[in-house]
Design a protein around this motif. Structure first.
Motif, PDB file in Angstrom:
ATOM      1  N   UNK A   1     -31.823 -23.885   0.677  1.00  0.00           N
ATOM      2  CA  UNK A   1     -32.489 -25.036   0.060  1.00  0.00           C
ATOM      3  C   UNK A   1     -31.480 -25.973  -0.600  1.00  0.00           C
ATOM      4  N   UNK A   2     -30.497 -25.384  -1.281  1.00  0.00           N
ATOM      5  CA  UNK A   2     -29.505 -26.188  -1.989  1.00  0.00           C
ATOM      6  C   UNK A   2     -28.621 -26.967  -1.027  1.00  0.00           C
ATOM      7  N   UNK A   3     -28.118 -26.275  -0.007  1.00  0.00           N
ATOM      8  CA  UNK A   3     -27.209 -26.924   0.933  1.00  0.00           C
ATOM      9  C   UNK A   3     -27.949 -27.972   1.760  1.00  0.00           C
ATOM     10  N   UNK A   4     -29.131 -27.635   2.246  1.00  0.00           N
ATOM     11  CA  UNK A   4     -29.912 -28.606   3.026  1.00  0.00           C
ATOM     12  C   UNK A   4     -30.213 -29.848   2.183  1.00  0.00           C
ATOM     13  N   UNK A   5     -30.532 -29.631   0.927  1.00  0.00           N
ATOM     14  CA  UNK A   5     -30.828 -30.749   0.041  1.00  0.00           C
ATOM     15  C   UNK A   5     -29.635 -31.636  -0.237  1.00  0.00           C
TER      16      UNK A   5
ATOM     17  N   UNK B   1     -28.072 -32.061  12.544  1.00  0.00           N
ATOM     18  CA  UNK B   1     -27.776 -30.646  12.329  1.00  0.00           C
ATOM     19  C   UNK B   1     -28.239 -29.799  13.515  1.00  0.00           C
ATOM     20  N   UNK B   2     -27.438 -28.803  13.922  1.00  0.00           N
ATOM     21  CA  UNK B   2     -27.820 -27.942  15.051  1.00  0.00           C
ATOM     22  C   UNK B   2     -28.887 -26.913  14.694  1.00  0.00           C
TER      23      UNK B   2
ATOM     24  N   UNK C   1     -24.682  -8.836   0.115  1.00  0.00           N
ATOM     25  CA  UNK C   1     -23.766  -9.705   0.856  1.00  0.00           C
ATOM     26  C   UNK C   1     -24.508 -11.015   1.075  1.00  0.00           C
ATOM     27  N   UNK C   2     -23.847 -12.134   0.768  1.00  0.00           N
ATOM     28  CA  UNK C   2     -24.532 -13.427   0.734  1.00  0.00           C
ATOM     29  C   UNK C   2     -23.702 -14.494   1.438  1.00  0.00           C
ATOM     30  N   UNK C   3     -24.376 -15.377   2.153  1.00  0.00           N
ATOM     31  CA  UNK C   3     -23.667 -16.456   2.825  1.00  0.00           C
ATOM     32  C   UNK C   3     -23.059 -17.387   1.778  1.00  0.00           C
ATOM     33  N   UNK C   4     -21.816 -17.798   2.010  1.00  0.00           N
ATOM     34  CA  UNK C   4     -21.176 -18.768   1.120  1.00  0.00           C
ATOM     35  C   UNK C   4     -21.751 -20.152   1.392  1.00  0.00           C
ATOM     36  N   UNK C   5     -22.114 -20.897   0.364  1.00  0.00           N
ATOM     37  CA  UNK C   5     -22.704 -22.222   0.575  1.00  0.00           C
ATOM     38  C   UNK C   5     -21.850 -23.141   1.432  1.00  0.00           C
ATOM     39  N   UNK C   6     -20.534 -23.103   1.253  1.00  0.00           N
ATOM     40  CA  UNK C   6     -19.679 -23.998   2.039  1.00  0.00           C
ATOM     41  C   UNK C   6     -19.692 -23.637   3.517  1.00  0.00           C
ATOM     42  N   UNK C   7     -19.752 -22.340   3.829  1.00  0.00           N
ATOM     43  CA  UNK C   7     -19.804 -21.955   5.240  1.00  0.00           C
ATOM     44  C   UNK C   7     -21.105 -22.434   5.869  1.00  0.00           C
TER      45      UNK C   7
ATOM     46  N   UNK D   1     -24.056 -26.318   9.418  1.00  0.00           N
ATOM     47  CA  UNK D   1     -25.059 -27.374   9.559  1.00  0.00           C
ATOM     48  C   UNK D   1     -24.442 -28.709   9.961  1.00  0.00           C
ATOM     49  N   UNK D   2     -23.185 -28.913   9.618  1.00  0.00           N
ATOM     50  CA  UNK D   2     -22.496 -30.140  10.026  1.00  0.00           C
ATOM     51  C   UNK D   2     -21.888 -30.015  11.421  1.00  0.00           C
ATOM     52  N   UNK D   3     -22.043 -28.843  12.041  1.00  0.00           N
ATOM     53  CA  UNK D   3     -21.521 -28.639  13.384  1.00  0.00           C
ATOM     54  C   UNK D   3     -20.026 -28.413  13.438  1.00  0.00           C
TER      55      UNK D   3
END
Length: 273
Positions: free
Chosen positions: A170-174, A184-185, A255-261, A266-268
């Motif tokens: 939600x944060x990254x998409x926003x 976005x792919x 284990x959590x996805x890093x927001x930057x990754x 999303x930017x391809x």
């Protein structure tokens, strides 16, 4: 908006960061979309995992604090434990960031060691039980005893790693522009977009394990299932009095996805992995 401050220890240096107050059970504020996020990532995640009553935190007039130690060395992190410091009314989390590159500039996955909500009002370990040497020693207590009553608003049911990952989505998409969203792919919304069909970026239920050796092996930050990108988490949950190793009990690891990754995906710029 009231602002909240959490203290973090990075390689022995204490840094105090101002963090926006959270609403409801959302553990990750919408501003965490860059690599600086992991400095406070696990301490923020602890709030949602243990359903912490934030009115009991020091920044809101309470007595408790949440801290985080980020380990640079993976073997040190493996040896570390989440813990409490009863005299200071402090919950201590630990973190390890895995990177895409050798320069350690592109975080990919964040491992968080946190505490279960049910452990926070439990007492000391059995007499004579200890853990760790030197800087890894932790206090032989599961929680704060009766002083921890009410610290978790739902001690019988922890939050999930999946919820933290969803908040990251939600944060990254926003943070993306409309142009970036359309290109976005993968797409977490319920509406089709030019670049991707609806609901092609999702979280999946945690894979829960019960022992450390099952939690530490490598795990993907983002998997693909056909055209859908799936973000899962390997979780370790060990409630108090559930084993013969008190130092291991009261643990809730993610284990959590890093927001930057996620943002780079999303930017391809990179593919899920």
């Amino acid at each position: 908006m009231r602002r909240r401050r959490l203290t973090f220890v990075l390689l022995g240096i204490i840094a105090i960061l101002a963090v926006p107050a959270l609403s409801g059970a959302a553990p990750i504020p919408g501003t965490i979309i860059t690599s600086t996020g992991f400095f406070r990532f696990c301490a923020e995640g602890q709030i949602g995992i243990a359903n912490i009553d934030t009115s009991k935190l020091v920044e809101n007039g309470g007595d408790f604090t949440i801290t985080g130690t980020v380990y640079k060395d993976e073997s040190d992190f493996v040896f570390s434990k989440s813990a409490v410091v009863t005299s200071a009314k402090k919950i201590s989390t630990t973190a390890y960031v895995q990177y895409e590159n050798n320069d350690l500039t592109k975080p990919k996955l964040i491992r968080c060691k946190m505490r279960t909500g049910e452990s926070l009002n439990k007492g000391n370990w059995p007499n004579g039980t200890t853990y760790g040497n030197g800087r890894f020693v932790v206090e032989p207590a599961w929680g704060f005893g009766s002083a921890g009553d009410g610290l978790s608003t739902s001690p019988s049911t922890d939050g999930t790693c999946q919820s933290i990952n969803q908040n990251t989505i939600n944060s990254v998409w926003g943070s993306l522009t409309n142009t970036e969203k359309n290109a976005a792919p993968y797409n977490p919304t319920a509406s089709n977009l030019p670049g991707a069909s609806a609901n092609t970026l999702v979280t999946v239920a945690d894979t829960v394990v019960g022992v450390g050796p099952s939690w530490t092996p490598p795990v993907a930050a983002i998997n693909t299932n056909g055209a859908v990108a799936e973000i899962g988490s390997r979780a370790l949950v060990a409630t108090t009095n559930s084993s013969t190793a008190p130092y291991f009990e009261g643990a809730h690891y993610c284990t959590l996805v890093a927001p930057e990754f996620l943002k780079r995906v999303l930017l391809g710029e990179v593919s899920p992995s």
